[in-house]
Enzyme design. Sequence first.
Site, PDB file in Angstrom:
ATOM      1  N   ARG A   7       0.835  -1.200   0.000  1.00 15.21           N
ATOM      2  CA  ARG A   7       0.000   0.000   0.000  1.00 15.21           C
ATOM      3  C   ARG A   7       0.868   1.247   0.000  1.00 15.21           C
ATOM      4  O   ARG A   7       1.855   1.329   0.717  1.00 15.21           O
ATOM      5  CB  ARG A   7      -0.922   0.040   1.227  1.00 15.21           C
ATOM      6  N   LEU A   8       0.489   2.180  -0.862  1.00 17.57           N
ATOM      7  CA  LEU A   8       1.066   3.521  -0.889  1.00 17.57           C
ATOM      8  C   LEU A   8      -0.108   4.497  -0.786  1.00 17.57           C
ATOM      9  O   LEU A   8      -1.100   4.331  -1.494  1.00 17.57           O
ATOM     10  CB  LEU A   8       1.834   3.769  -2.186  1.00 17.57           C
ATOM     11  N   SER A   9       0.013   5.481   0.068  1.00 19.65           N
ATOM     12  CA  SER A   9      -1.105   6.399   0.306  1.00 19.65           C
ATOM     13  C   SER A   9      -1.445   7.261  -0.896  1.00 19.65           C
ATOM     14  O   SER A   9      -2.599   7.617  -1.094  1.00 19.65           O
ATOM     15  CB  SER A   9      -0.808   7.303   1.507  1.00 19.65           C
ATOM     16  N   THR A  10      -0.427   7.613  -1.674  1.00 13.06           N
ATOM     17  CA  THR A  10      -0.671   8.459  -2.841  1.00 13.06           C
ATOM     18  C   THR A  10       0.029   7.881  -4.057  1.00 13.06           C
ATOM     19  O   THR A  10       1.072   7.225  -3.938  1.00 13.06           O
ATOM     20  CB  THR A  10      -0.146   9.899  -2.619  1.00 13.06           C
ATOM     21  N   GLN A  42       3.680   8.644  -4.560  1.00 16.73           N
ATOM     22  CA  GLN A  42       4.706   7.841  -3.891  1.00 16.73           C
ATOM     23  C   GLN A  42       5.297   6.763  -4.802  1.00 16.73           C
ATOM     24  O   GLN A  42       6.320   6.175  -4.472  1.00 16.73           O
ATOM     25  CB  GLN A  42       4.136   7.208  -2.624  1.00 16.73           C
TER      26      GLN A  42
END
Length: 168
Positions: free
Chosen positions: A9-12, A15
């Site tokens: 998972r990457l928040s944006t 990234q």
Amino acid sequence: MTLAFSYTRLSTAEQLKGDGKRRQLEKAKAFAAVRVLVLDDTLQDIGVSAYRGKNAKFGALARFLELVEAGQVPRGSWLLVESLDRISRDKIRLALPIFLNVVNAGIKVATLLDNRVYDEESIDNNPMELFGSLLVLQRANEESETKSRRLRETWEKNRREAREGTRK
């Protein structure tokens, strides 16, 4: 062979320019190789925040959790995450049930940053393991709260300066 699901998972989406996705996948591949696990690395939430539980409600993690709840993920399978903050950055009372639902379904949760394995047996035999997971989840929420507050303050300052004509 035993299945392992790597959750990245990457928040944006921004990234993706960094190293987070590669780093998370490489750690999962190495972990699976050592334990001779069949790795499914398709469980990815890119640009999906865990701060307010969006990933557990709408993302790839949500689909995985639905499969776990429906009994379609075999007991003894693994969920590999870099850290518990990949699963949730929500308030502890909301984050903990997600974690425990996976463990209670017979899925082993491995955190690759610290090489911990959480499962029914480890938590039952050593409840202090659960306290450690609570601290990680609480720290993740506090970090997200702080970032959110700082961003909100910056936007408020920018709007105020724009109204006053003092924005540079």
